[in-house]
Motif scaffolding. Structure first.
Motif, PDB file in Angstrom:
ATOM      1  N   LEU A 109       0.821  -1.209   0.000  1.00 20.29           N
ATOM      2  CA  LEU A 109       0.000   0.000   0.000  1.00 20.29           C
ATOM      3  C   LEU A 109       0.853   1.258   0.000  1.00 20.29           C
ATOM      4  O   LEU A 109       0.497   2.265  -0.626  1.00 20.29           O
ATOM      5  N   HIS A 110       1.983   1.208   0.681  1.00 20.18           N
ATOM      6  CA  HIS A 110       2.889   2.361   0.692  1.00 20.18           C
ATOM      7  C   HIS A 110       3.421   2.643  -0.713  1.00 20.18           C
ATOM      8  O   HIS A 110       3.489   3.800  -1.144  1.00 20.18           O
ATOM      9  N   PHE A 113       0.125   3.782  -2.931  1.00 17.31           N
ATOM     10  CA  PHE A 113      -0.677   4.962  -2.588  1.00 17.31           C
ATOM     11  C   PHE A 113       0.082   5.970  -1.732  1.00 17.31           C
ATOM     12  O   PHE A 113      -0.515   6.634  -0.890  1.00 17.31           O
ATOM     13  N   GLU A 114       1.356   6.132  -1.937  1.00 17.94           N
ATOM     14  CA  GLU A 114       2.126   7.086  -1.142  1.00 17.94           C
ATOM     15  C   GLU A 114       1.498   8.476  -1.278  1.00 17.94           C
ATOM     16  O   GLU A 114       1.437   9.052  -2.365  1.00 17.94           O
ATOM     17  N   ALA A 120      -5.394   4.304   0.559  1.00 23.58           N
ATOM     18  CA  ALA A 120      -4.603   3.354   1.341  1.00 23.58           C
ATOM     19  C   ALA A 120      -5.443   2.739   2.457  1.00 23.58           C
ATOM     20  O   ALA A 120      -5.390   1.530   2.704  1.00 23.58           O
ATOM     21  N   GLU A 172      -3.698   2.945 -10.203  1.00 19.44           N
ATOM     22  CA  GLU A 172      -4.721   3.770  -9.556  1.00 19.44           C
ATOM     23  C   GLU A 172      -5.763   4.243 -10.570  1.00 19.44           C
ATOM     24  O   GLU A 172      -6.240   5.385 -10.536  1.00 19.44           O
TER      25      GLU A 172
END
Length: 300
Positions: A109-110, A113-114, A120, A172
């Motif tokens: 997830l990091h 979706f940083e 996230a 995304e």
């Protein structure tokens, strides 16, 4: 038997190709759309492997506690049942795999979706739901795997959410058509579970493990298997048609004979134990299906 060998058997390595098929298919669709990221593939695969192993170990633990793993059970020997691994050891292993799945998922997830906290958190919720679902399959006061809901779990988590979620993590971006190849993998994965339930019908019935096969009977299960695999191919054919270039997906046809063999096996194999090897064969056939789908990238 050594303890190491016992743990290797408990991990059920032959189930891992099916789990990886989910991630690979989602990544292949992302590559078709030009949004593929290698690091997403790597960490999504690791997360899924830990989730699959978690599900396998939790299934062993739950079946041992409930008594579903009796002496008359067919298929690979369970290590708790044989006394090589204790319930306490298996419970610790389940906890460790849950932790590893969580850590790998957080890293995934990091990377994906940083800076996008809301997305996230949404995917973190889905990941926690997957961990809980893997454990609750056969563990707890009312495991849903004992109420005929295992097929739905497999279709959703190893099909729709697994494939479509992986696709979204890459870029995304969203395309509703991705649900069609996702459904294909979901149907094929449910087919593997159905073969497992056909094999274990007698022992599940004695242990009051109410699978769809226990509820509806073996003959119904044979036709259900046909329906699952047919629906998987129909969903993928629909995706190919909607892509506007259906002929470019021709390499996938080479996997069809292996699925046809899997359809016929339950009808002709009247010994439940004889279906055991078909679980591995259908898992590998699904992985072949996905690999042939990847060839489209090089032929289009």
């Amino acid at each position: 038997m050594t303890l190491l060998k016992a743990w290797m058997i408990s991990l059920r390595l032959r189930t891992l190709p099916l789990a990886l098929s989910t991630i690979f298919m989602g990544s292949i669709v992302a590559a078709w759309q030009g949004v593929f990221r290698t690091e997403i593939l790597v960490w999504a695969a690791l997360t899924t492997l830990f989730l699959q192993i978690l599900s396998n170990l939790a299934n062993d633990y739950g079946d041992a506690v409930s008594g579903a793993d009796g002496v008359d059970r067919l298929g690979p020997q369970r290590m708790i049942q044989s006394g090589v691994i204790s319930l306490k050891q298996m419970k610790r292993a389940v906890g460790l795999c849950a932790l590893l799945a969580l850590v790998a998922g957080l890293r995934l997830l990091h990377l994906a979706f940083e800076g996008a906290l809301l997305q996230a958190l949404l995917f973190l919720g889905l990941g926690l739901a997957a961990i809980a679902a893997a454990i609750r399959y056969t563990v707890g006061s009312s495991p849903y795997g004992y109420r005929g809901l295992g097929d739905a779990y497999v279709f959703v988590f190893f099909g729709l959410l697994g494939v479509a979620g992986t696709y979204y993590l890459h870029g995304e971006s969203w395309d509703w058509k991705v649900l069609l190849p996702a459904a294909s993998i979901g149907f094929f994965s449910a087919g593997v579970l159905n073969l497992n339930n056909l094999r274990d019908e007698e022992s599940d019935r004695k242990a009051n493990k109410i699978t769809l096969i226990v509820r509806r009977g073996r003959q119904w299960g044979n036709w259900y298997h046909l329906g699952l695999l047919s629906a998987g191919w129909l969903a993928f054919a629909s995706y190919a048609w909607l892509s506007g270039q259906p002929t470019r997906f021709w390499p996938v046809i080479f996997a069809l004979p292996f699925f046809m063999r899997s359809v016929l096996q339950p009808f002709h194999n009247y010994r439940p134990g004889g279906l055991d090897k078909e679980l591995r064969n259908l898992s590998l056939s699904t992985l072949l299906f996905v690999a042939l789908s990847a060839l489209v990238l090089f032929l289009s």
